[in-house]
Motif scaffolding. Structure first.
Motif, PDB file in Angstrom:
ATOM      1  N   THR A   1     -58.277 -13.196 -27.741  1.00  0.00           N
ATOM      2  CA  THR A   1     -58.647 -12.480 -26.515  1.00  0.00           C
ATOM      3  C   THR A   1     -59.635 -13.303 -25.701  1.00  0.00           C
ATOM      4  O   THR A   1     -59.486 -13.433 -24.482  1.00  0.00           O
ATOM      5  CB  THR A   1     -59.259 -11.103 -26.856  1.00  0.00           C
ATOM      6  OG1 THR A   1     -58.268 -10.330 -27.526  1.00  0.00           O
ATOM      7  CG2 THR A   1     -59.726 -10.374 -25.602  1.00  0.00           C
ATOM      8  N   TYR A   2     -60.635 -13.874 -26.362  1.00  0.00           N
ATOM      9  CA  TYR A   2     -61.600 -14.716 -25.651  1.00  0.00           C
ATOM     10  C   TYR A   2     -60.906 -15.930 -25.032  1.00  0.00           C
ATOM     11  O   TYR A   2     -61.210 -16.318 -23.907  1.00  0.00           O
ATOM     12  CB  TYR A   2     -62.725 -15.173 -26.584  1.00  0.00           C
ATOM     13  CG  TYR A   2     -63.527 -14.045 -27.177  1.00  0.00           C
ATOM     14  CD1 TYR A   2     -63.926 -12.953 -26.416  1.00  0.00           C
ATOM     15  CD2 TYR A   2     -63.895 -14.060 -28.516  1.00  0.00           C
ATOM     16  CE1 TYR A   2     -64.669 -11.918 -26.967  1.00  0.00           C
ATOM     17  CE2 TYR A   2     -64.642 -13.034 -29.068  1.00  0.00           C
ATOM     18  CZ  TYR A   2     -65.016 -11.964 -28.288  1.00  0.00           C
ATOM     19  OH  TYR A   2     -65.757 -10.943 -28.847  1.00  0.00           O
ATOM     20  N   MET A   3     -59.956 -16.507 -25.760  1.00  0.00           N
ATOM     21  CA  MET A   3     -59.232 -17.670 -25.250  1.00  0.00           C
ATOM     22  C   MET A   3     -58.393 -17.295 -24.022  1.00  0.00           C
ATOM     23  O   MET A   3     -58.366 -18.023 -23.028  1.00  0.00           O
ATOM     24  CB  MET A   3     -58.324 -18.260 -26.336  1.00  0.00           C
ATOM     25  CG  MET A   3     -57.543 -19.475 -25.878  1.00  0.00           C
ATOM     26  SD  MET A   3     -58.566 -20.869 -25.387  1.00  0.00           S
ATOM     27  CE  MET A   3     -59.103 -21.422 -26.978  1.00  0.00           C
ATOM     28  N   ARG A   4     -57.730 -16.161 -24.087  1.00  0.00           N
ATOM     29  CA  ARG A   4     -56.921 -15.723 -22.935  1.00  0.00           C
ATOM     30  C   ARG A   4     -57.799 -15.432 -21.726  1.00  0.00           C
ATOM     31  O   ARG A   4     -57.428 -15.749 -20.605  1.00  0.00           O
ATOM     32  CB  ARG A   4     -56.089 -14.510 -23.293  1.00  0.00           C
ATOM     33  CG  ARG A   4     -54.977 -14.884 -24.234  1.00  0.00           C
ATOM     34  CD  ARG A   4     -53.766 -14.040 -24.042  1.00  0.00           C
ATOM     35  NE  ARG A   4     -52.769 -14.453 -25.028  1.00  0.00           N
ATOM     36  CZ  ARG A   4     -51.695 -13.777 -25.305  1.00  0.00           C
ATOM     37  NH1 ARG A   4     -51.445 -12.649 -24.675  1.00  0.00           N
ATOM     38  NH2 ARG A   4     -50.833 -14.216 -26.188  1.00  0.00           N
ATOM     39  N   ALA A   5     -58.935 -14.813 -21.972  1.00  0.00           N
ATOM     40  CA  ALA A   5     -59.851 -14.546 -20.860  1.00  0.00           C
ATOM     41  C   ALA A   5     -60.303 -15.869 -20.235  1.00  0.00           C
ATOM     42  O   ALA A   5     -60.309 -16.017 -19.005  1.00  0.00           O
ATOM     43  CB  ALA A   5     -61.058 -13.744 -21.342  1.00  0.00           C
TER      44      ALA A   5
END
Length: 75
Positions: free
Chosen positions: A46-50
């Motif tokens: 999720t952090y990577m996608r954000a």
């Protein structure tokens, strides 16, 4: 504002996001997966996608934006 840190491409954006939203994201994912290791993986993804999507996307509500991402990843 955390979204501004993403726009500046500051790595601090991720750490600030974790501080503010980790508990929420973990709760959403764990309710779906019932597995701590998979929950951690979804949280990191999720952090990577954000990071990859902000910019060009500028969410008005970062918490809801992240919640949607982790929910979809967890499913």
């Amino acid at each position: 504002m955390i979204v501004d840190l993403y726009w500046e491409r500051s790595e601090r954006a991720i750490s600030e996001t974790k501080i503010k939203y980790a508990a929420l994201l973990q709760a959403i994912s764990y309710k779906i997966l019932q597995n701590y290791e998979d929950t951690q993986e979804c949280e990191n993804d999720t952090y990577m996608r954000a990071w990859n999507n902000i910019p060009p996307t500028r969410p008005e509500n970062l918490g809801a934006y992240l919640a949607k991402i982790i929910r979809n990843l967890s499913i």
